[in-house]
Design a protein around this motif. Structure first.
Motif, PDB file in Angstrom:
ATOM      1  N   SER A 176       6.831  -1.155  19.086  1.00  0.00           N
ATOM      2  CA  SER A 176       6.224  -0.954  20.343  1.00  0.00           C
ATOM      3  C   SER A 176       5.061  -0.331  20.311  1.00  0.00           C
ATOM      4  N   ARG A 177       4.022  -0.711  21.201  1.00  0.00           N
ATOM      5  CA  ARG A 177       2.652  -0.273  21.136  1.00  0.00           C
ATOM      6  C   ARG A 177       2.547   1.238  22.148  1.00  0.00           C
ATOM      7  N   LYS A 178       3.865   1.433  22.718  1.00  0.00           N
ATOM      8  CA  LYS A 178       3.988   2.358  23.414  1.00  0.00           C
ATOM      9  C   LYS A 178       5.314   3.264  23.300  1.00  0.00           C
ATOM     10  N   LYS A 179       5.405   4.472  23.849  1.00  0.00           N
ATOM     11  CA  LYS A 179       6.854   4.926  23.845  1.00  0.00           C
ATOM     12  C   LYS A 179       7.513   4.228  24.948  1.00  0.00           C
ATOM     13  N   LEU A 180       9.136   3.863  24.109  1.00  0.00           N
ATOM     14  CA  LEU A 180       9.740   3.086  25.433  1.00  0.00           C
ATOM     15  C   LEU A 180       9.983   4.196  26.535  1.00  0.00           C
ATOM     16  N   LYS A 181       9.989   3.468  27.671  1.00  0.00           N
ATOM     17  CA  LYS A 181      10.279   4.242  28.959  1.00  0.00           C
ATOM     18  C   LYS A 181      11.490   3.676  29.536  1.00  0.00           C
ATOM     19  N   THR A 182      12.466   4.734  29.894  1.00  0.00           N
ATOM     20  CA  THR A 182      13.768   4.893  30.589  1.00  0.00           C
ATOM     21  C   THR A 182      13.424   4.762  31.949  1.00  0.00           C
ATOM     22  N   LYS A 183      13.893   3.704  32.743  1.00  0.00           N
ATOM     23  CA  LYS A 183      13.810   3.872  34.230  1.00  0.00           C
ATOM     24  C   LYS A 183      14.871   2.775  34.594  1.00  0.00           C
ATOM     25  N   LEU A 184      15.358   2.957  35.990  1.00  0.00           N
ATOM     26  CA  LEU A 184      16.342   1.950  36.502  1.00  0.00           C
ATOM     27  C   LEU A 184      15.438   0.784  36.864  1.00  0.00           C
ATOM     28  N   PHE A 185      14.290   0.983  37.381  1.00  0.00           N
ATOM     29  CA  PHE A 185      13.505  -0.094  37.783  1.00  0.00           C
ATOM     30  C   PHE A 185      12.148  -0.025  37.330  1.00  0.00           C
ATOM     31  N   ASP A 186      11.571  -1.284  37.393  1.00  0.00           N
ATOM     32  CA  ASP A 186      10.278  -1.353  36.800  1.00  0.00           C
ATOM     33  C   ASP A 186       8.918  -0.712  37.698  1.00  0.00           C
ATOM     34  N   PHE A 187       9.630  -0.118  38.605  1.00  0.00           N
ATOM     35  CA  PHE A 187       8.712   0.360  39.913  1.00  0.00           C
ATOM     36  C   PHE A 187       9.123   1.634  40.403  1.00  0.00           C
ATOM     37  N   ASP A 188       8.341   2.636  41.092  1.00  0.00           N
ATOM     38  CA  ASP A 188       8.935   3.564  41.737  1.00  0.00           C
ATOM     39  C   ASP A 188       9.894   3.295  42.841  1.00  0.00           C
ATOM     40  N   LEU A 189      10.968   4.001  42.917  1.00  0.00           N
ATOM     41  CA  LEU A 189      12.166   3.961  43.716  1.00  0.00           C
ATOM     42  C   LEU A 189      11.748   3.879  45.145  1.00  0.00           C
ATOM     43  N   ASP A 190      10.570   4.436  45.689  1.00  0.00           N
ATOM     44  CA  ASP A 190      10.026   4.624  46.864  1.00  0.00           C
ATOM     45  C   ASP A 190       9.779   2.931  47.488  1.00  0.00           C
ATOM     46  N   TRP A 191       9.902   2.058  46.667  1.00  0.00           N
ATOM     47  CA  TRP A 191       9.345   0.948  47.013  1.00  0.00           C
ATOM     48  C   TRP A 191      10.748   0.049  47.395  1.00  0.00           C
ATOM     49  N   ILE A 192      11.975   0.404  46.998  1.00  0.00           N
ATOM     50  CA  ILE A 192      13.151  -0.115  47.592  1.00  0.00           C
ATOM     51  C   ILE A 192      14.320   0.946  48.129  1.00  0.00           C
ATOM     52  N   GLY A 193      13.903   2.202  48.031  1.00  0.00           N
ATOM     53  CA  GLY A 193      14.786   3.290  48.784  1.00  0.00           C
ATOM     54  C   GLY A 193      14.382   3.382  50.099  1.00  0.00           C
ATOM     55  N   ARG A 194      14.627   4.548  50.631  1.00  0.00           N
ATOM     56  CA  ARG A 194      14.357   5.259  51.800  1.00  0.00           C
ATOM     57  C   ARG A 194      12.960   5.069  52.341  1.00  0.00           C
ATOM     58  N   TYR A 195      12.289   4.914  51.527  1.00  0.00           N
ATOM     59  CA  TYR A 195      10.824   4.982  52.082  1.00  0.00           C
ATOM     60  C   TYR A 195      10.156   3.681  51.871  1.00  0.00           C
ATOM     61  N   LYS A 196      11.038   2.486  51.458  1.00  0.00           N
ATOM     62  CA  LYS A 196      10.489   1.076  51.346  1.00  0.00           C
ATOM     63  C   LYS A 196       9.664   0.639  52.458  1.00  0.00           C
ATOM     64  N   ARG A 197      10.153   0.891  53.755  1.00  0.00           N
ATOM     65  CA  ARG A 197       9.389   0.347  55.004  1.00  0.00           C
ATOM     66  C   ARG A 197       8.011   0.927  55.069  1.00  0.00           C
ATOM     67  N   VAL A 198       7.809   2.345  54.719  1.00  0.00           N
ATOM     68  CA  VAL A 198       6.325   2.985  54.786  1.00  0.00           C
ATOM     69  C   VAL A 198       5.498   2.543  53.623  1.00  0.00           C
ATOM     70  N   GLN A 199       6.204   2.305  52.290  1.00  0.00           N
ATOM     71  CA  GLN A 199       5.286   1.852  51.380  1.00  0.00           C
ATOM     72  C   GLN A 199       4.813   0.163  51.644  1.00  0.00           C
ATOM     73  N   LEU A 200       5.737  -0.502  52.111  1.00  0.00           N
ATOM     74  CA  LEU A 200       5.458  -1.849  52.212  1.00  0.00           C
ATOM     75  C   LEU A 200       4.587  -1.991  53.438  1.00  0.00           C
ATOM     76  N   GLN A 201       4.655  -1.462  54.605  1.00  0.00           N
ATOM     77  CA  GLN A 201       3.939  -1.629  55.633  1.00  0.00           C
ATOM     78  C   GLN A 201       2.353  -1.108  55.101  1.00  0.00           C
ATOM     79  N   SER A 202       2.302  -0.152  54.412  1.00  0.00           N
ATOM     80  CA  SER A 202       0.904   0.339  53.591  1.00  0.00           C
ATOM     81  C   SER A 202       0.204  -0.885  52.987  1.00  0.00           C
TER      82      SER A 202
END
Length: 197
Positions: free
Chosen positions: A27-53
């Motif tokens: 791997s050219r980078k250090k492997l990253k451990t995350k539940l999702f490929d993107f910030d949870l704000d985009w699918i969690g509690r603040y999803k509507r705020v992020q998507l509206q923006s």
């Protein structure tokens, strides 16, 4: 040898190891451990705020920049990363991180892979799990469509209508990664498929 740094590359390494191979994951980078490929704000509690923006941004180049900054490349779920660490401890599965490939040459029965850390490796097989660059214009099935019904494209992604249509006069709808300029970062995952439907 498996080249990549995301979930697919680790799944390949684990499957190869389980089937008796001796995989080496590069791997050219250090492997990253995350539940999702993107910030949870985009699918969690603040999803509507992020998507509206995101939706209120009229400049599709800015939307593309947001997509790239939020996604940040491949990642591995904690469960799969634990499986990788376990397999490395119990088998011949190897991981080399933060290296680039300098050269690859076929030697007749093996490959000669030179890394920028000065090491050489000689696998019999190479699997590429390096992701892809999205470019609607490079898709053979879409080339004639683009010729007959031109559409704006931003960094390889088509600018669809708000309802994911090619344009107002054409009943061609898109979902998934090619709908990301309309759907947001979730377009690349199952959540985007649900959102697009």
């Amino acid at each position: 040898m498996i080249i990549g740094g995301g979930l697919t590359s680790v799944h390949l390494a684990l499957m190869a190891s389980k089937n008796g191979a001796h995989p080496h994951l590069i791997s050219r980078k250090k492997l990253k451990t995350k539940l999702f490929d993107f910030d949870l704000d985009w699918i969690g509690r603040y999803k509507r705020v992020q998507l509206q923006s995101f939706y209120s941004e009229p400049d599709f180049n800015e939307r593309w920049k947001t997509l790239m900054s939020v996604r940040g490349g491949g990642s591995i779920t904690p469960e799969v990363m634990a499986g990788l660490r376990n397999a490395m401890a119990q088998s011949d599965l190897r991981l080399t991180e933060e290296v680039n490939i300098k050269s690859i040459e076929w030697m007749g029965d093996t490959w000669n892979v030179e890394l920028d850390d000065g090491t050489s490796h000689h696998p019999h097989m190479i699997w590429l799990a390096t992701g892809l660059k999205l470019d609607i214009a490079s898709e053979p099935i879409m080339q004639s469509m683009m010729k007959e019904f031109p559409i704006n494209v931003v960094q390889g992604l088509p600018v669809l209508t708000h309802d994911l249509r090619w344009n107002d006069g054409i009943d061609l709808f898109m979902c998934g990664a090619y709908a990301a300029l309309q759907l947001g970062p979730g377009a690349f995952n199952l959540g985007g498929a649900k959102q697009g439907s």
